[in-house]
Scaffold this motif. Sequence first.
Motif, PDB file in Angstrom:
ATOM      1  N   ASN A 191       1.756  -9.473   1.743  1.00 47.79           N
ATOM      2  CA  ASN A 191       1.132 -10.009   0.543  1.00 47.79           C
ATOM      3  C   ASN A 191       0.433  -8.926  -0.270  1.00 47.79           C
ATOM      4  N   GLU A 192      -0.061  -7.910   0.424  1.00 46.00           N
ATOM      5  CA  GLU A 192      -0.809  -6.863  -0.273  1.00 46.00           C
ATOM      6  C   GLU A 192       0.111  -5.940  -1.054  1.00 46.00           C
ATOM      7  N   LYS A 193       1.339  -5.821  -0.551  1.00 39.93           N
ATOM      8  CA  LYS A 193       2.269  -4.897  -1.176  1.00 39.93           C
ATOM      9  C   LYS A 193       2.880  -5.529  -2.411  1.00 39.93           C
ATOM     10  N   LYS A 194       2.552  -4.998  -3.598  1.00 38.83           N
ATOM     11  CA  LYS A 194       3.040  -5.629  -4.833  1.00 38.83           C
ATOM     12  C   LYS A 194       4.452  -5.169  -5.173  1.00 38.83           C
ATOM     13  N   LEU A 195       4.721  -3.900  -4.901  1.00 39.91           N
ATOM     14  CA  LEU A 195       6.035  -3.357  -5.220  1.00 39.91           C
ATOM     15  C   LEU A 195       7.010  -3.708  -4.101  1.00 39.91           C
ATOM     16  N   LYS A 196       8.112  -4.357  -4.459  1.00 43.84           N
ATOM     17  CA  LYS A 196       9.048  -4.796  -3.417  1.00 43.84           C
ATOM     18  C   LYS A 196      10.447  -4.225  -3.584  1.00 43.84           C
ATOM     19  N   ARG A 197      10.842  -4.009  -4.831  1.00 43.02           N
ATOM     20  CA  ARG A 197      12.248  -3.705  -5.092  1.00 43.02           C
ATOM     21  C   ARG A 197      12.359  -2.697  -6.225  1.00 43.02           C
ATOM     22  N   MET A 198      13.249  -1.728  -6.068  1.00 42.68           N
ATOM     23  CA  MET A 198      13.498  -0.763  -7.134  1.00 42.68           C
ATOM     24  C   MET A 198      14.943  -0.897  -7.582  1.00 42.68           C
ATOM     25  N   LEU A 199      15.141  -0.976  -8.889  1.00 40.34           N
ATOM     26  CA  LEU A 199      16.497  -0.934  -9.443  1.00 40.34           C
ATOM     27  C   LEU A 199      16.617   0.374 -10.203  1.00 40.34           C
ATOM     28  N   ILE A 200      17.485   1.234  -9.730  1.00 34.60           N
ATOM     29  CA  ILE A 200      17.654   2.538 -10.363  1.00 34.60           C
ATOM     30  C   ILE A 200      18.966   2.518 -11.147  1.00 34.60           C
ATOM     31  N   ILE A 201      18.877   2.723 -12.440  1.00 33.19           N
ATOM     32  CA  ILE A 201      20.071   2.768 -13.283  1.00 33.19           C
ATOM     33  C   ILE A 201      20.376   4.231 -13.574  1.00 33.19           C
ATOM     34  N   CYS A 202      21.585   4.652 -13.241  1.00 34.88           N
ATOM     35  CA  CYS A 202      21.959   6.041 -13.485  1.00 34.88           C
ATOM     36  C   CYS A 202      23.059   6.071 -14.539  1.00 34.88           C
TER      37      CYS A 202
END
Lengths: 106, 178
Positions: B20-31
């Motif tokens: 719950n404390e961790k706000k960042l969950k997912r990264m989408l990297i567009i190259c």
Amino acid sequence: MLNPIYMETVVKQLPVNAEGYLLDATLWTPEWANEVARSYGITLTDKHFDVLNWLRKKQAEGVALTIRKVGASGIVDIKQFYELFPGGPLKVSSKIAGIPKPVSCI
Amino acid sequence: MIDTLDKPVTLGNALPATKNEKKLKRMLIICSKGKLEDVYAALVLANGALMEGLEAKMFFTFFGLEAITKKKADHLHTATVGNPAFMPGMPTMVAGLPGFEAFASYMMMKEMDKLDIPHVTEFLQMIEAGGGEIFACKLAADMFHLKKEDFLPEVKDIITVGDMYALADGEGTQIIFI
């Protein structure tokens, strides 16, 4: 950062840094590892200990640890490494292995 | 906080942050670029996210597709012309001589080998092994006449921009465009 705080375990209290990494790798015991692993929801198996011992050995030799090197260790491949230590395998396994936080970007 | 009240205060520091404390969950990297340094930036960011216990998705489009094609993935070049940060003082005319770009790229790869940085195909394999997902852009693939079989096996699918946004759906997602 380096003020030792003490980790409360049923096994033994060992000094760790603010992030929970053991300050002195030589104090490490498998019981302590079990306790830390439990806080991550991991139950350690022989396979886990094979990895932990490998990490401890390499760290003692002064090798900069990376996920790629663990994958090439012959003990686990990268996929298995992620499965054994979910939620950031190198950081989590290093903490459980009682060695400093890895500084690698790869 | 309630779930930690029954434990000693010092223990909190030794425990990982709860989900719950961790706000960042997912990264989408567009190259979208096919230059060596841009592709590596995307790969390091995606792999780094996985190393931190985050989800990582990669979307390759336009010249970025070079990085995921079987033929070109391990033969990317760095730009020696139009890149003021590359060897400042080097006249553009010289930097543009035939073979110069290939030589500069070779030297760059050699330096990366010294640092134990994997080649592009191995990096993509590492990302897939870590649970990362790699996608190609449909529009760009059509434009460059690339089919599924032209791409590396780590490429999960060829998707539209709408599908790409669906990957970023959900709380705690950040998108990085390179």
